[in-house]
Motif scaffolding. Structure first.
Motif, PDB file in Angstrom:
ATOM      1  N   UNK A 568       0.838  -1.336   0.031  1.00  0.00           N
ATOM      2  CA  UNK A 568       0.022   0.129   0.168  1.00  0.00           C
ATOM      3  C   UNK A 568       0.869   1.253   0.093  1.00  0.00           C
ATOM      4  N   UNK A 569       0.437   2.391  -0.964  1.00  0.00           N
ATOM      5  CA  UNK A 569       1.082   3.710  -0.895  1.00  0.00           C
ATOM      6  C   UNK A 569       2.541   3.397  -1.438  1.00  0.00           C
ATOM      7  N   UNK A 570       2.925   2.059  -1.949  1.00  0.00           N
ATOM      8  CA  UNK A 570       4.195   2.034  -2.501  1.00  0.00           C
ATOM      9  C   UNK A 570       4.138   1.739  -3.991  1.00  0.00           C
ATOM     10  N   UNK A 571       3.195   0.492  -4.267  1.00  0.00           N
ATOM     11  CA  UNK A 571       3.228   0.179  -5.786  1.00  0.00           C
ATOM     12  C   UNK A 571       2.790  -1.225  -5.719  1.00  0.00           C
ATOM     13  N   UNK A 572       2.842  -1.649  -7.006  1.00  0.00           N
ATOM     14  CA  UNK A 572       2.125  -2.971  -7.251  1.00  0.00           C
ATOM     15  C   UNK A 572       2.849  -3.529  -8.511  1.00  0.00           C
ATOM     16  N   UNK A 573       3.380  -4.712  -8.403  1.00  0.00           N
ATOM     17  CA  UNK A 573       4.014  -5.646  -9.566  1.00  0.00           C
ATOM     18  C   UNK A 573       3.425  -6.934  -9.877  1.00  0.00           C
ATOM     19  N   UNK A 574       2.968  -7.104 -11.106  1.00  0.00           N
ATOM     20  CA  UNK A 574       2.349  -8.231 -11.373  1.00  0.00           C
ATOM     21  C   UNK A 574       3.339  -9.022 -12.500  1.00  0.00           C
ATOM     22  N   UNK A 575       3.338 -10.314 -12.077  1.00  0.00           N
ATOM     23  CA  UNK A 575       4.373 -11.100 -12.867  1.00  0.00           C
ATOM     24  C   UNK A 575       3.403 -12.234 -13.472  1.00  0.00           C
ATOM     25  N   UNK A 576       3.589 -12.351 -14.889  1.00  0.00           N
ATOM     26  CA  UNK A 576       3.137 -13.242 -15.846  1.00  0.00           C
ATOM     27  C   UNK A 576       4.185 -14.277 -16.389  1.00  0.00           C
ATOM     28  N   UNK A 577       4.125 -15.653 -16.052  1.00  0.00           N
ATOM     29  CA  UNK A 577       5.082 -16.580 -16.233  1.00  0.00           C
ATOM     30  C   UNK A 577       4.643 -17.445 -17.222  1.00  0.00           C
ATOM     31  N   UNK A 578       5.139 -17.500 -18.551  1.00  0.00           N
ATOM     32  CA  UNK A 578       4.873 -18.312 -19.616  1.00  0.00           C
ATOM     33  C   UNK A 578       5.641 -19.360 -19.809  1.00  0.00           C
ATOM     34  N   UNK A 579       5.433 -20.336 -20.586  1.00  0.00           N
ATOM     35  CA  UNK A 579       6.396 -21.466 -21.162  1.00  0.00           C
ATOM     36  C   UNK A 579       7.055 -20.620 -22.404  1.00  0.00           C
ATOM     37  N   UNK A 580       8.568 -20.993 -22.627  1.00  0.00           N
ATOM     38  CA  UNK A 580       8.873 -20.560 -23.690  1.00  0.00           C
ATOM     39  C   UNK A 580       9.374 -21.389 -24.861  1.00  0.00           C
ATOM     40  N   UNK A 581       8.842 -21.195 -26.248  1.00  0.00           N
ATOM     41  CA  UNK A 581       9.339 -22.084 -27.077  1.00  0.00           C
ATOM     42  C   UNK A 581       9.845 -21.185 -28.071  1.00  0.00           C
ATOM     43  N   UNK A 582      11.069 -21.371 -28.509  1.00  0.00           N
ATOM     44  CA  UNK A 582      11.808 -20.859 -29.537  1.00  0.00           C
ATOM     45  C   UNK A 582      11.391 -21.235 -31.014  1.00  0.00           C
ATOM     46  N   UNK A 583      11.137 -20.169 -31.798  1.00  0.00           N
ATOM     47  CA  UNK A 583      10.640 -20.400 -33.044  1.00  0.00           C
ATOM     48  C   UNK A 583      11.650 -21.294 -33.745  1.00  0.00           C
ATOM     49  N   UNK A 584      11.550 -22.311 -34.585  1.00  0.00           N
ATOM     50  CA  UNK A 584      12.389 -23.258 -35.400  1.00  0.00           C
ATOM     51  C   UNK A 584      12.765 -22.518 -36.715  1.00  0.00           C
ATOM     52  N   UNK A 585      13.650 -22.898 -37.404  1.00  0.00           N
ATOM     53  CA  UNK A 585      14.266 -22.458 -38.577  1.00  0.00           C
ATOM     54  C   UNK A 585      13.062 -22.713 -39.658  1.00  0.00           C
TER      55      UNK A 585
END
Length: 593
Positions: A568-585
């Protein structure tokens, strides 16, 4: 010597025969007591199941109308639904004297309750007085807390004097609640245990038996209180040797009950015929040989009679078990029908919302288009600056309404499981650029800074749904803008492993602000539908509580998680954690083609 031997043997056989007769009588009493207690337990359990069904049907049947009707109509509709349920389901427990649906008015004060619906077999009574007795009773508070904590129904004997309308003892108090988001709703039911006992005593073999029930309830202060049902009176002045007593235990939800069944020994006749026969034979024959032959034959006959009686008792127990199975089958059928009805209502609601959202967007787009033309004065000057302001107001209000309709349409698709997550190439740098171009006017208007940070360690491109990712980030940033009057808002994207069926690659979208913050006791409500943290802030900043709820469900469909850290009176942080899949060639080649 022969007479002495005969006397000793006669006395021994007479004593043994008397003990066996007494044990047989007690075994007969024990079987009846166990059957009687089991039937009493079934009556209460059936009432608990009935109460759970009533509460579940009442909640599910009013979910659709609650979102579409005004509050005044909903109050009347709920009362009609409650009356209908009581009139059509009261046969499930004909010993019910009182039932009420209650709601916890405040989560911080678990003893602050209000009535939603009330029914009593005694007719009208002072609800305010009864509600005050409930709120000030440690027994009610402890039982309700136990039920909500264990997410199961609980029952205890209702002591005399707790509720003036139910004085004199002999009542059973049942509290039922349902697991889930609406765990503030529960029901209180009071049964007349004396009527149950009198009903059981209509059965011939239970007519001369009595029950005494008790349970130990642990109060919030740690004190344990023994509660007595007082459904029958035990003569403390009588000699205990004149009674057969059987003690059993069973459980209702989180509460363990002790049941004591008793009856006088006079009711169960002791067979002294064998004793008389043994005495007569021993005296007449006055010989140990003749006595042994007679004793062995009598013993064989007694054992055979005991086996026959136990066989009949097992057959009766099997018949009662079959009856209980039929009752359970009927209850399961009723529950299945109620569940199908609730699912049909939910499906109809989703279809209605999707259809109405689509129909509303068509004329709304025309309004937005014309207001944009007027605002930009495409067809010429309007002549008066007020008309330009009016056009801006129309366009802004229409855009807000269109966003709300889009949220409702997304919500309807999520509920109907029709919203698909696309998987194609996404460039995080382009994603942040698009977000920045869309939200920059809002930052300029409030004179706060927007900082975008993209980790160099994050590969590009990645596989994902750029439309939904952009929707999530914009919703989170817009929500931060609402409650931040000065300072800055930071958006960061960086790689971090995620635990999904093991440790796998992942990335985090972090949105932090220097706004007003969220109280710790309200953070659990942040991602619930139609939930507002503070009504005063809602009136000031707008919104209906759908944006973050939709973000939460989209993230879950993507296989990720969302969490919040705020002060309260300091701020808010929201974390969205998602799986990472790198695009292939291969994916890159397909996109180029």
């Amino acid at each position: 010597m022969t007479l002495f031997v005969g006397f000793v043997v006669t006395w021994s056989v007479t004593r043994e025969a008397d003990i066996i007769s007494h044990e047989e009588a007690f075994a007969q009493f024990e079987a009846r007591a166990e059957s009687m207690i089991d039937r009493f337990h079934s009556r209460i359990q059936q009432a608990i199941a009935s109460s759970d069904d009533l509460l579940r049907i009442y909640q599910n049947s009013s979910d659709l109308d609650q979102e579409l009707r005004p509050e005044s109509e909903m109050t009347k509709l709920k009362a009609n639904q409650f009356s209908y349920l009581i009139n059509n389901f009261s046969g499930l427990s004909r010993y019910r004297k009182f039932i009420a649906f209650l709601n916890r008015e405040s989560q911080e004060n678990s003893s602050d309750f209000i009535f939603e619906q009330v029914w009593s077999s005694a007719g009208d009574f002072d609800q305010a007085v009864l509600l005050e007795q409930i709120n000030t009773s440690d027994i009610f508070g402890a039982l309700i807390n136990n039920s909500l904590l264990n997410r199961a129904s609980a029952a205890v004997p209702l002591p005399d004097g707790v509720l003036k309308e139910f004085s004199g003892g002999g009542y059973v108090l049942i509290v039922s609640s349902l697991a889930g988001e609406r765990n503030k709703d529960f029901s209180i039911q009071i049964l007349d245990a004396r009527e149950i006992l009198n009903d059981l005593k209509q059965v011939k073999r239970f007519a001369d038996m009595d029950l005494q029930l008790s349970s130990i309830l642990k109060l919030p202060n740690g004190e344990e209180v023994e509660l007595d049902a007082a459904i029958s009176d035990f003569d403390d002045s009588a000699d205990y040797d004149d009674y057969f007593i059987s003690v059993h235990s069973f459980q209702f939800g989180s509460q363990v009950w002790n049941a004591v069944a008793w009856s006088t020994e006079e009711i169960f006749e002791t067979d002294h015929f064998r004793v008389q026969v043994a005495l007569f034979v021993c005296v007449i024959l006055t010989g140990l040989v003749y006595y042994i032959v007679w004793s062995q034959s009598e013993r064989t006959r007694r054992v055979s009679a005991i086996i026959d009686r136990r066989t009949r008792a097992l057959q009766k127990a099997n018949d009662e078990l079959a009856e209980h199975y039929e009752v359970l089958q009927d209850l399961n059928l009723d529950l299945s029908k109620a569940r199908e009805s609730a699912e049909a209502a939910s499906h109809a609601k989703s279809e209605f919302l999707a259809t109405m959202s689509h129909e509303l967007r068509t004329p709304l787009n025309a309004i937005l288009g014309f207001s944009q033309i007027l605002k930009d004065q495409v067809i010429g000057p309007l002549g008066d600056e007020r008309y330009v302001e009016y056009s801006n107001d129309i366009h802004a209000s229409g855009s807000h309404l269109l966003g709300l309709i889009n949220d409702i349409l997304d919500l309807a698709k999520l509920e109907a499981n029709q919203l698909q997550i696309e998987n194609h190439e996404v460039y995080p740098s382009d994603l942040l650029d698009n977000v920045k171009s869309l939200v920059t006017p809002q930052f300029t208007e409030k004179n706060i800074a927007l900082n975008l940070t993209l980790s160099d360690e994050l590969p590009q491109p990645i596989v994902g749904d750029d439309l939904r990712l952009k929707q999530i980030i914009i919703n989170l940033v817009s929500n931060s803008i609402k409650f931040t009057d000065q300072g800055h808002i930071d958006v960061k994207i960086y790689p971090k492993p995620i635990e999904v069926d093991g440790i796998k690659p992942g990335y985090v979208i972090e949105v932090s602000d220097t706004g007003i913050g969220i109280p710790e006791d309200k953070q659990s409500l942040l991602f619930q539908r139609f939930t507002q943290i503070d009504a005063a802030l809602t009136r000031k900043h707008g919104g209906v509580g759908l944006g973050l709820a939709i973000c939460h469900e989209l993230i879950v469909k993507m296989g990720g998680t969302i969490s919040v850290k705020s002060q309260t009176d300091v701020g808010t942080t929201i974390f969205v954690h998602l799986p990472l899949e790198e695009a292939s060639s291969a994916d890159n080649d397909d996109m180029m083609i």
